[in-house]
Design an enzyme around this catalytic site. Structure first.
Site, PDB file in Angstrom:
ATOM      1  N   ILE A  28       2.383  -7.619  -5.236  1.00 48.24           N
ATOM      2  CA  ILE A  28       2.175  -7.264  -3.827  1.00 48.24           C
ATOM      3  C   ILE A  28       0.815  -7.764  -3.331  1.00 48.24           C
ATOM      4  O   ILE A  28       0.204  -7.184  -2.440  1.00 48.24           O
ATOM      5  CB  ILE A  28       2.356  -5.751  -3.595  1.00 48.24           C
ATOM      6  CG1 ILE A  28       1.352  -4.931  -4.421  1.00 48.24           C
ATOM      7  CG2 ILE A  28       3.761  -5.323  -3.974  1.00 48.24           C
ATOM      8  CD1 ILE A  28       1.410  -3.429  -4.105  1.00 48.24           C
ATOM      9  N   GLY A  29       0.402  -8.853  -3.954  1.00 49.37           N
ATOM     10  CA  GLY A  29      -0.911  -9.405  -3.619  1.00 49.37           C
ATOM     11  C   GLY A  29      -1.944  -9.040  -4.662  1.00 49.37           C
ATOM     12  O   GLY A  29      -3.111  -9.423  -4.582  1.00 49.37           O
ATOM     13  N   THR A  30      -1.484  -8.287  -5.670  1.00 45.93           N
ATOM     14  CA  THR A  30      -2.378  -7.709  -6.660  1.00 45.93           C
ATOM     15  C   THR A  30      -2.748  -8.673  -7.771  1.00 45.93           C
ATOM     16  O   THR A  30      -3.779  -8.516  -8.403  1.00 45.93           O
ATOM     17  CB  THR A  30      -1.680  -6.499  -7.294  1.00 45.93           C
ATOM     18  OG1 THR A  30      -0.310  -6.860  -7.511  1.00 45.93           O
ATOM     19  CG2 THR A  30      -1.714  -5.306  -6.381  1.00 45.93           C
ATOM     20  N   PHE A  52       0.819  -1.218   0.000  1.00 50.83           N
ATOM     21  CA  PHE A  52       0.000   0.000   0.000  1.00 50.83           C
ATOM     22  C   PHE A  52       0.851   1.265   0.000  1.00 50.83           C
ATOM     23  O   PHE A  52       0.419   2.303   0.494  1.00 50.83           O
ATOM     24  CB  PHE A  52      -0.959   0.009   1.189  1.00 50.83           C
ATOM     25  CG  PHE A  52      -1.854  -1.199   1.273  1.00 50.83           C
ATOM     26  CD1 PHE A  52      -2.603  -1.595   0.170  1.00 50.83           C
ATOM     27  CD2 PHE A  52      -1.936  -1.936   2.434  1.00 50.83           C
ATOM     28  CE1 PHE A  52      -3.424  -2.717   0.233  1.00 50.83           C
ATOM     29  CE2 PHE A  52      -2.750  -3.073   2.510  1.00 50.83           C
ATOM     30  CZ  PHE A  52      -3.493  -3.457   1.408  1.00 50.83           C
ATOM     31  N   GLY A  95      -4.662   0.963 -14.693  1.00 51.20           N
ATOM     32  CA  GLY A  95      -4.698   0.262 -13.412  1.00 51.20           C
ATOM     33  C   GLY A  95      -6.023   0.456 -12.700  1.00 51.20           C
ATOM     34  O   GLY A  95      -6.782   1.392 -12.972  1.00 51.20           O
ATOM     35  N   VAL A  96      -6.325  -0.441 -11.763  1.00 53.38           N
ATOM     36  CA  VAL A  96      -7.530  -0.284 -10.937  1.00 53.38           C
ATOM     37  C   VAL A  96      -7.216  -0.366  -9.447  1.00 53.38           C
ATOM     38  O   VAL A  96      -8.098  -0.178  -8.623  1.00 53.38           O
ATOM     39  CB  VAL A  96      -8.592  -1.367 -11.251  1.00 53.38           C
ATOM     40  CG1 VAL A  96      -9.077  -1.248 -12.672  1.00 53.38           C
ATOM     41  CG2 VAL A  96      -8.064  -2.767 -10.966  1.00 53.38           C
ATOM     42  N   GLY A  97      -5.956  -0.651  -9.114  1.00 54.06           N
ATOM     43  CA  GLY A  97      -5.604  -0.963  -7.726  1.00 54.06           C
ATOM     44  C   GLY A  97      -5.889   0.159  -6.757  1.00 54.06           C
ATOM     45  O   GLY A  97      -6.086  -0.083  -5.566  1.00 54.06           O
ATOM     46  N   GLU A  98      -5.905   1.384  -7.234  1.00 55.29           N
ATOM     47  CA  GLU A  98      -6.161   2.509  -6.342  1.00 55.29           C
ATOM     48  C   GLU A  98      -7.539   3.112  -6.564  1.00 55.29           C
ATOM     49  O   GLU A  98      -8.094   3.752  -5.670  1.00 55.29           O
ATOM     50  CB  GLU A  98      -5.068   3.561  -6.518  1.00 55.29           C
ATOM     51  CG  GLU A  98      -3.709   2.967  -6.214  1.00 55.29           C
ATOM     52  CD  GLU A  98      -2.572   3.971  -6.224  1.00 55.29           C
ATOM     53  OE1 GLU A  98      -1.636   3.784  -5.448  1.00 55.29           O
ATOM     54  OE2 GLU A  98      -2.609   4.923  -7.018  1.00 55.29           O
ATOM     55  N   ASN A 145      -7.638  -8.936 -16.104  1.00 58.85           N
ATOM     56  CA  ASN A 145      -8.139 -10.140 -15.431  1.00 58.85           C
ATOM     57  C   ASN A 145      -9.283  -9.709 -14.508  1.00 58.85           C
ATOM     58  O   ASN A 145      -9.038  -9.211 -13.403  1.00 58.85           O
ATOM     59  CB  ASN A 145      -7.011 -10.794 -14.634  1.00 58.85           C
ATOM     60  CG  ASN A 145      -7.471 -12.059 -13.916  1.00 58.85           C
ATOM     61  OD1 ASN A 145      -8.664 -12.398 -13.910  1.00 58.85           O
ATOM     62  ND2 ASN A 145      -6.528 -12.752 -13.300  1.00 58.85           N
TER      63      ASN A 145
END
Ligand SMILES: Cc1cc2nc3c(=O)[nH]c(=O)nc-3n(C[C@H](O)[C@H](O)[C@H](O)COP(=O)(O)OP(=O)(O)OC[C@H]3O[C@@H](n4cnc5c(N)ncnc54)[C@H](O)[C@@H]3O)c2cc1C
Ligand code: SF4
Lengths: 733, 319
Positions: free
Chosen positions: A469-471, A243, A691-694, A620
């Site tokens: 990182i777990g993503t 994070f 990206g979508v992680g944030e 994905n």
């Protein structure tokens, strides 16, 4: 590969593997406990010692003496390393405060010594015997709100001053002028910072670590120990969350390397949980004044966002205004990011730095404005959508479908059926509310390299120093290579996190997925060219890769045949061109929330959350959804409970463990729904992905806050929305 | 963690004998609190006496029509016991509001009563704490201290920490008694009301237990019936200590009992406040929290306690 113009049609568009929900290829390793995380890598080096740090007991001042005699004499202790025995060690350019060395204390729980012993228990016990004397600096003011006058402009972002805000705001028939605050937050990832370090006879350093950016850790270690990059190896194949806390070098790797150098044996160090909040970085507190002026139809004519945050001298703090120059239309704009020096621990990036805090405020302000205008907040946002940079209208968004997010979200959620009178719906002891908010997060890209090997058995290997990182990086990289080479995901082996592999984007700023897959794409294109050459210089563009075979002008050859004489390798890197500066690239979402507030106690229970996301090609959907629901959980935490409590007398975070710093638990999370729009952004990457992680974290807290207002009729502008802030005003029971 | 020796006691008498005269000795039951504190060197026993094999793990009927709960009965088993669920519902509700399933599987009745405070400064050994080091001062009470989770009543100028147990709040409401045994073979039965000490100027002394005295059981008097409820309020839905918790027994005629957690160094109940129950939450709290000395950060606990009780009474009436 230079990515110098928007992507056209290319092999990645086939969508046989990419874009399909694919379970994590590293899942079995993780669920069976075989994924090697840094602290448990017992097999990588023999004779490991354990190091346990001693942390500063004061927030500011100097160390006058470190007495380590008793610790050195304790059972099992091999060495004690004291900060005062050396000069300040170099840090990475991104770090603000050094990690070790010298006598200056700049924050609470700064590492001041390391005890190295035969066992973790012996090191920890002896760490309690190290006596440190300090000359503490007198009282400082740790309250951000008293510092507005000394605020500086930020180095990184200039003010945006477009049109004439003051005049337009003065003329606007409908205006809002409110101030919002967000607290300091800690990343609270599961895996603590941990490293094992070893030096060889030639003075080369190997660090098995947990880091988001392998290459930055290499650079940091070079700076700390005066080494060349080829003398340092970092290996970080699995990371239990970061994070942003593991973006740059941290004390664990520095201390492990110091311990290993002093003892001549490998040394492992993990930061103990209670030290992480103060020893490492945190998201800064913000105070945000937002002014919006609109005409009676709801068109924004003036918008100002003043975002104040704090940093240790030399840092950047939190730019809560990050989204405001771009998110909504409006001809007259005044955006002023501001910063003050505050001697709290180092403020730095935490998931969606800038937008996460900024949207917590801006999206409440939009809700308040819609109410003043008597408009539906969804319609108010749609009306003020923009397809161009509002401050520079000749710069368009590359692909912006925010309005579709809003419309689809409102439909799916049943937004039209909600009660619109704040405090007007009650079920027994519970006040029911609905709220929504928009989300904006920039879509950065970073140059990224990879190497692809085609093995004689026709399977492929991808190597890049990219991290997972777990993503789900392992999986989307396998999907990319599989798509490009006509293989199944199970025919691609992915090796990550080792500095011996090509330098990648790393993981951060939600740039990891689009950038690293673009790098793998580039390497695969090169491999395809080499295959074309071997097939008799045919045109690489005419090749068709499917089912482990390649077809050229009607002739089909298996990949195994092509590589029969030996592995074929191809390495390349994607370099993103300047054309990307001519467009605005960002991701968007609309969040909808239903919650209940206990009329007696003010406890809040979120019942239902929906996010509709616009982020280009979703590589994905399974792991992307997992990223977004995780972000939503984090946003719910930010809305309702997360706050590092500042001891304003001593200048540190007092609730510095996971009992004191509360994050959501399962019981806090009810139904979560995520929808991805089927969009492509050709300007972003060859895979047209962002990206979508944030993104999932952005805006969600404000949606919760707006629903809370709708439930209670009480507008809280000071996060988190803990019950003590509404108790006195809740209705009689 | 310092070195320590470890012994297993076969019965309560042996445990008390082993502990007798050794100031470094400590009993260990589930270990869920003691081990955490040992890792941080807040507790530094030189000798641990494991009492889980003492056979004190049964729940039996007493002659008085109540229940005798062995000190080793695990929180999970106690909460699930049919008799407890039927006749002492407030106790089951309090237990399952505490900690997590895994912790409750380990935690014992005796250990739960003796768990130590969750004051953040108690846990930070860099900070002055009279409870940890008598006479050192109280970092929580220093200017700028973080006091939001701490106590508002029964506190002193030397310590404002709370007792964190949920189970103890329900037991206090039910007029439980703590049974103990010492090395000389003397047993005592101590009303929970007298079991916990207020901090005064010795916050390090938390109960009336003498060194080496072992808890053998907690007894509950005969069931008192009524509507029984436990409302634990916290900043998240589960797995957190109480900001305020309210245990309530309300009889059909409106009389009953009220005890509070999260506000004081012990489960907080006053007879005079119970007597006000027919007059509503405001009247109860006026008595129960009379003399409270909250800080600016935790003054909300006073309002919260009253509103929580009011909501519980409204719900009780609705039933
Ligand atoms: C993460 C976490 C969350 C928690 N949340 C909650 C919560 O929400 N609510 C809540 O109420 N509790 C909570 N707890 C505390 C938990 O209930 C206690 O740790 C547990 O009840 C202690 O019981 P134990 O048997 O493990 O005690 P131990 O840790 O074994 O012992 C605790 C103390 O009691 C003494 N002792 C034990 N047995 C005896 C005996 N028979 N006679 C004399 N002395 C004895 C020991 O010497 C020690 O001093 C939480 C704990 C953790 C770790
Ligand atoms: S309130 Fe009590 S436990 Fe907390 S620091 Fe003060 S003395 Fe210690």
């Amino acid at each position: 590969m230079d990515f110098n113009e928007p992507a056209g049609t290319n092999p990645a568009d086939r969508g046989t593997v990419l874009g399909k929900s694919t379970p994590r290829i590293d899942g079995p390793l993780k669920t069976s406990g075989h994924a090697p995380y840094a602290y448990e890598r017992h097999d990588v080096a023999e004779d490991q010692l354990a190091g346990y740090p001693v942390f500063s007991a004061i927030a500011r001042g100097r160390i006058t003496r470190i007495d380590s005699a008793a610790a050195e004499a304790a059972p099992g202790v091999v060495a004690v390393i004291r900060s005062t025995d050396m000069d300040v060690l170099g840090k990475h350019g991104m770090n603000v405060v050094p990690h070790f060395g010298g006598d200056e204390i700049r924050h609470y729980h700064q590492a001041v010594a390391l005890v190295v012993a035969e066992s973790f228990e012996a090191a920890r016990a002896a760490s309690g015997l190290v006596r440190v004397a300090y000359d503490a600096e007198g009282h400082a003011d740790y309250d951000l709100s008293t510092h507005r006058d000394t605020a500086m402009a930020r180095k990184a972002e200039p003010d945006q001053d477009v049109g004439d805000f003051a005049a337009a705001f003065a003329e606007a028939p409908v205006t809002l002028d409110e101030t919002y605050t967000t607290p300091c937050q800690t990343h609270a990832m599961m895996e603590p910072h941990a490293s094992i370090a070893q030096w060889d006879e030639e003075g080369r350093l190997t660090v098995w670590s947990s880091t988001q950016m392998v290459n930055w850790l290499v650079e940091g270690l070079c700076s700390a120990f005066d080494l060349d990059p080829d003398q340092v190896r970092v290996d970080s194949p699995f990371i239990g969350g970061g994070f942003g806390s593991k973006l740059f070098m941290r004390a664990d790797s520095v201390l492990a390397a110091l311990g290993a150098r002093a003892t001549g044996r490998p040394v492992k160090v993990a930061l103990p949980r209670p030290a992480i909040a103060n020893n490492t970085t945190h998201r800064a507190r913000t105070i945000q004044r937002i002014r919006i002026g609109a005409d009676r139809d709801g068109r924004i004519t003036a918008i100002a966002h003043d975002g104040l945050s704090h940093t240790q001298p030399g840092g950047d703090g939190e730019n809560s205004t990050a989204q405001t120059p771009f998110f909504y239309a409006g001809a007259n704009r005044l955006i002023t990011p501001r910063l003050v020096d505050l001697h709290l621990p180092e403020a730095h990036a935490m998931r969606a730095p800038g937008e996460a805090s900024g949207l917590m405020a801006l999206e409440i302000a939009m809700d308040e404005m819609a109410e003043k205008l008597g408009m539906d907040p969804v319609e108010f946002r749609i009306l003020n959508d923009t397809q161009v940079d509002p401050g520079q209208p000749d710069r368009p968004f590359s692909d912006r479908n925010f309005v579709t997010c809003l419309r689809q979200g409102a439909d799916r959620f049943g937004w039209a059926d909600r009660n619109t009178t704040p405090g007007g719906r009650r079920e027994g002891m519970w006040l029911i509310g609905h709220g929504m908010a928009g989300a904006y997060r920039g879509a950065l890209t970073m140059n990224s390299g990879a190497l692809v090997r085609l093995r004689p058995d026709g399977t492929a290997v991808v190597e890049t120093d990219m991290t997972d990182i777990g993503t789900g990086s392992y999986t989307i990289i396998a999907q990319t290579a599989a798509e490009m080479l006509g293989l199944g995901v199970d025919q691609v082996e992915v090796r990550l996190g080792d500095s011996r592999y090509p330098v990648s984007s790393g993981s951060g700023g939600q740039f990891g997925a689009p950038s690293s897959t673009a790098g793998v794409y580039a390497a695969c294109v090169k491999l395809r060219e080499e295959i074309a050459r071997r097939l008799g210089n045919v045109d690489a563009g005419s090749l068709d890769f499917a089912d482990g075979r390649v077809t050229a002008s009607g002739r089909s050859t298996s990949l195994a045949e092509i590589a029969a004489d030996g592995e074929i390798t191809a390495e390349d890197k994607v370099a993103f061109g300047e054309f990307q500066d001519d467009v605005l690239m960002a991701t968007f979402a609309a969040h909808f929330v239903e919650l209940a507030v206990h009329a007696g106690t003010g406890e809040t229970r979120v019942r239902r959350m929906l996010a509709v996301c616009d982020a280009g090609r979703i590589l994905n959907p399974l792991s992307a959804r997992s990223q977004v629901i995780g972000g939503m959980v984090m946003g719910l935490g930010a809305a309702l409970m997360e706050e590092l409590a500042i001891d304003t007398g001593r200048g540190f975070f007092a609730n510095h463990d996971l009992a004191g710093y509360e994050v959501p638990v399962h019981a806090d999370i009810a139904s979560q729904e995520v929808v991805f729009l089927d969009t492509l952004d050709p300007a972003s990457t060859p895979l047209k992905a962002k990206g979508v992680g944030e993104l999932g974290l952005c805006g969600i807290a404000a949606a919760v806050a707006n629903a809370h207002y709708n439930a209670t009729g009480l507008r809280i502008r000071d996060y988190p929305l803990t019950l003590d802030k509404v108790l006195e005003e809740l209705p009689a029971i | 963690m310092r070195e320590f020796s470890f012994e297993r006691a076969g019965d309560a008498g042996q445990a008390a004998t082993l502990a007798a005269g050794d100031t470094g000795a400590k009993f260990i039951a589930g270990g869920t609190n003691l081990l955490d504190l040992m890792k941080l060197e807040i507790e530094t026993p030189s000798r641990l006496i494991d009492v889980t094999g003492t056979g004190l793990d049964r729940i039996e009927q007493t002659d008085a029509g109540g229940l005798r709960i062995g000190a080793m009965v695990r929180n999970t088993d106690l909460a699930a016991d049919d008799r407890i669920r039927r006749d002492y519902g407030v106790l089951t509700r309090a237990l399952v509001a505490g900690a997590s399933g895994q912790l409750r599987n380990m935690a014992t009745s005796g250990g739960n009563l003796l768990q130590r405070t969750r004051c953040p400064y108690f846990y930070d050994t860099n900070m002055a704490c009279n409870k940890r080091s008598p006479g050192a001062g109280c970092a929580a009470l220093d200017s700028g201290g973080f006091t939001r989770p701490l106590g508002v009543i029964g506190i002193s100028d030397h310590c404002i920490a709370t007792h964190p147990s949920d189970m103890a709040v329900a037991m206090r409401l039910l007029d439980a008694q703590v049974e103990t045994l010492d090395a000389a073979g003397n047993s005592r039965s101590i009303p929970l009301e007298e079991f916990y000490l207020l901090p005064g100027d010795t916050p390090e002394r938390e109960t009336v237990l003498e060194p080496g005295e072992i808890i053998t059981a907690v007894t509950l008097p005969a069931p008192i019936g009524g509507h029984q409820a436990y409302h634990k309020v916290r900043d998240r839905a589960s797995y957190a200590f109480a900001l305020v918790s309210v245990a309530l027994v309300r009889q059909a005629d409106g009389s009953g009992r009220v005890a509070l957690g999260g506000v004081a160094p012990q489960p907080w109940r006053r007879a005079a406040a119970d007597a006000e129950l027919p007059n509503g939450a405001g009247a109860v709290m006026a008595r129960l929290l009379d003399g409270a000395r909250p800080t600016a950060q935790n003054a909300f606990k006073i309002t919260l306690a009253e509103r929580t009780l009011a909501a519980m009474l409204a719900e009780a009436e609705g039933n």
